[in-house]
Design a protein around this motif. Sequence first.
Motif, short mmCIF file in Angstrom:
data_model
loop_
_atom_site.label_atom_id
_atom_site.label_comp_id
_atom_site.label_asym_id
_atom_site.label_seq_id
_atom_site.Cartn_x
_atom_site.Cartn_y
_atom_site.Cartn_z
N HIS A 192 3.10 19.99 -7.37
CA HIS A 192 3.17 18.67 -7.99
C HIS A 192 4.61 18.19 -8.11
O HIS A 192 4.91 17.02 -7.85
CB HIS A 192 2.53 18.73 -9.38
CG HIS A 192 1.04 18.59 -9.37
ND1 HIS A 192 0.41 17.39 -9.12
CD2 HIS A 192 0.06 19.50 -9.57
CE1 HIS A 192 -0.90 17.56 -9.17
NE2 HIS A 192 -1.14 18.83 -9.45
N ARG A 193 5.51 19.09 -8.51
CA ARG A 193 6.91 18.70 -8.66
C ARG A 193 7.52 18.32 -7.31
O ARG A 193 8.26 17.34 -7.20
CB ARG A 193 7.71 19.84 -9.29
CG ARG A 193 7.35 20.12 -10.74
CD ARG A 193 8.32 21.11 -11.38
NE ARG A 193 7.90 21.43 -12.74
CZ ARG A 193 8.17 20.66 -13.80
NH1 ARG A 193 8.84 19.53 -13.64
NH2 ARG A 193 7.78 21.00 -15.00
N LEU A 194 7.20 19.11 -6.28
CA LEU A 194 7.73 18.83 -4.94
C LEU A 194 7.19 17.51 -4.41
O LEU A 194 7.94 16.69 -3.85
CB LEU A 194 7.38 19.98 -3.99
CG LEU A 194 7.87 19.83 -2.55
CD1 LEU A 194 9.39 19.77 -2.50
CD2 LEU A 194 7.37 21.00 -1.69
N ALA A 195 5.89 17.28 -4.58
CA ALA A 195 5.29 16.04 -4.09
C ALA A 195 5.89 14.83 -4.80
O ALA A 195 6.16 13.80 -4.17
CB ALA A 195 3.77 16.07 -4.30
N ALA B 14 0.82 -1.21 0.00
CA ALA B 14 0.00 0.00 0.00
C ALA B 14 0.86 1.26 0.00
O ALA B 14 0.54 2.24 -0.68
CB ALA B 14 -0.93 -0.01 1.21
N THR B 15 1.95 1.26 0.75
CA THR B 15 2.82 2.44 0.82
C THR B 15 3.44 2.75 -0.53
O THR B 15 3.44 3.91 -0.98
CB THR B 15 3.93 2.23 1.86
OG1 THR B 15 3.34 1.98 3.14
CG2 THR B 15 4.84 3.44 1.95
N CYS B 16 3.97 1.74 -1.19
CA CYS B 16 4.59 1.96 -2.50
C CYS B 16 3.57 2.43 -3.53
O CYS B 16 3.84 3.32 -4.34
CB CYS B 16 5.27 0.68 -2.98
SG CYS B 16 6.80 0.29 -2.10
N ARG B 17 2.39 1.84 -3.50
CA ARG B 17 1.35 2.25 -4.46
C ARG B 17 0.94 3.69 -4.24
O ARG B 17 0.67 4.43 -5.19
CB ARG B 17 0.13 1.32 -4.34
CG ARG B 17 0.41 -0.12 -4.73
CD ARG B 17 -0.90 -0.88 -5.03
NE ARG B 17 -1.88 -0.76 -3.96
CZ ARG B 17 -1.94 -1.55 -2.90
NH1 ARG B 17 -1.04 -2.54 -2.76
NH2 ARG B 17 -2.87 -1.39 -1.98
N LYS B 18 0.90 4.11 -2.97
CA LYS B 18 0.55 5.50 -2.68
C LYS B 18 1.58 6.46 -3.24
O LYS B 18 1.23 7.47 -3.87
CB LYS B 18 0.42 5.69 -1.16
CG LYS B 18 0.02 7.11 -0.76
CD LYS B 18 0.03 7.26 0.76
CE LYS B 18 1.44 7.24 1.29
NZ LYS B 18 1.51 7.55 2.75
N ARG C 186 11.84 10.12 -3.40
CA ARG C 186 12.84 9.99 -2.35
C ARG C 186 12.41 8.93 -1.33
O ARG C 186 13.22 8.12 -0.87
CB ARG C 186 13.05 11.34 -1.66
CG ARG C 186 14.08 11.33 -0.55
CD ARG C 186 14.24 12.72 0.04
NE ARG C 186 14.73 13.66 -0.95
CZ ARG C 186 14.77 14.98 -0.78
NH1 ARG C 186 14.33 15.51 0.36
NH2 ARG C 186 15.24 15.76 -1.73
N ALA C 187 11.11 8.93 -0.99
CA ALA C 187 10.61 7.93 -0.03
C ALA C 187 10.72 6.52 -0.59
O ALA C 187 11.07 5.58 0.13
CB ALA C 187 9.14 8.25 0.32
N LEU C 188 10.45 6.36 -1.88
CA LEU C 188 10.58 5.05 -2.50
C LEU C 188 12.03 4.58 -2.51
O LEU C 188 12.32 3.41 -2.25
CB LEU C 188 10.04 5.09 -3.93
CG LEU C 188 8.51 5.13 -4.08
CD1 LEU C 188 8.13 5.39 -5.52
CD2 LEU C 188 7.89 3.84 -3.58
#
Length: 225
Positions: free
Chosen positions: A84-87, A46-50, A93-95
């Motif tokens: 959008h670019r920042l998100a 779920a985390t990766c898909r988000k 980075r989280a991935l």
Amino acid sequence: MTDAQTLEAPTENATIRTVRRWSPGACVWCGDTDSVEVFRNEPRCATCRKHEAVIDEARKFMGMYGLRPIGGTLQSDDEEEYEHRLAAREARRALNDIRLAEQPDPALVRKALRPRAAAITEGHTGSSAQTSTRPASATRSSSAAAKPAKSAAPVRTGAVDVEEIQTRALALLDQLSAIDAQLALVAEQNGLAARARRSDLEKQKATILRTLAALEKARLSASGS
């Protein structure tokens, strides 16, 4: 007598991190087992898909308005594009932070997916068999009932908001006027700094003009002109 260094040594050894490894049924990217589902033909949690959904949304936004692809710089023409670019950058980075040190063998991943695929196929076959045993009259009546529903479906007018396009276009025109004013100020100046400034302003102007052209194309498409 024991000194401070001797006391701290066991603490340092205790911080050794355990290397995570993939196992069948886990996320192929991070190894997590939370709400794993097939995503782009591979098991993802779920985390990766988000995070992937955030990146996809940013790409969709850039493509809709003909903007520069995501990645690298966060330079944007307005606040919405910047968000959008920042998100997307934070999601990427989280991935990268949770990615497995060693990616699993694709053959093992496909093998682990076979039982699930077989179950889906079996369920679909069973549903088809039940449908085939229905009387022919029931099938004909179902088909007849389905035709009016299909014709009554609402017609999609487009996913682009014309008012939003006009708002973005007006904001870009304001930026274009400000850039033209700055170009006029540095037009007669000489030196490396002045030339670099003119080059940067001209690049910004070209980007805005391309974006305006893309917005106009999207507006015409949405309005059906």
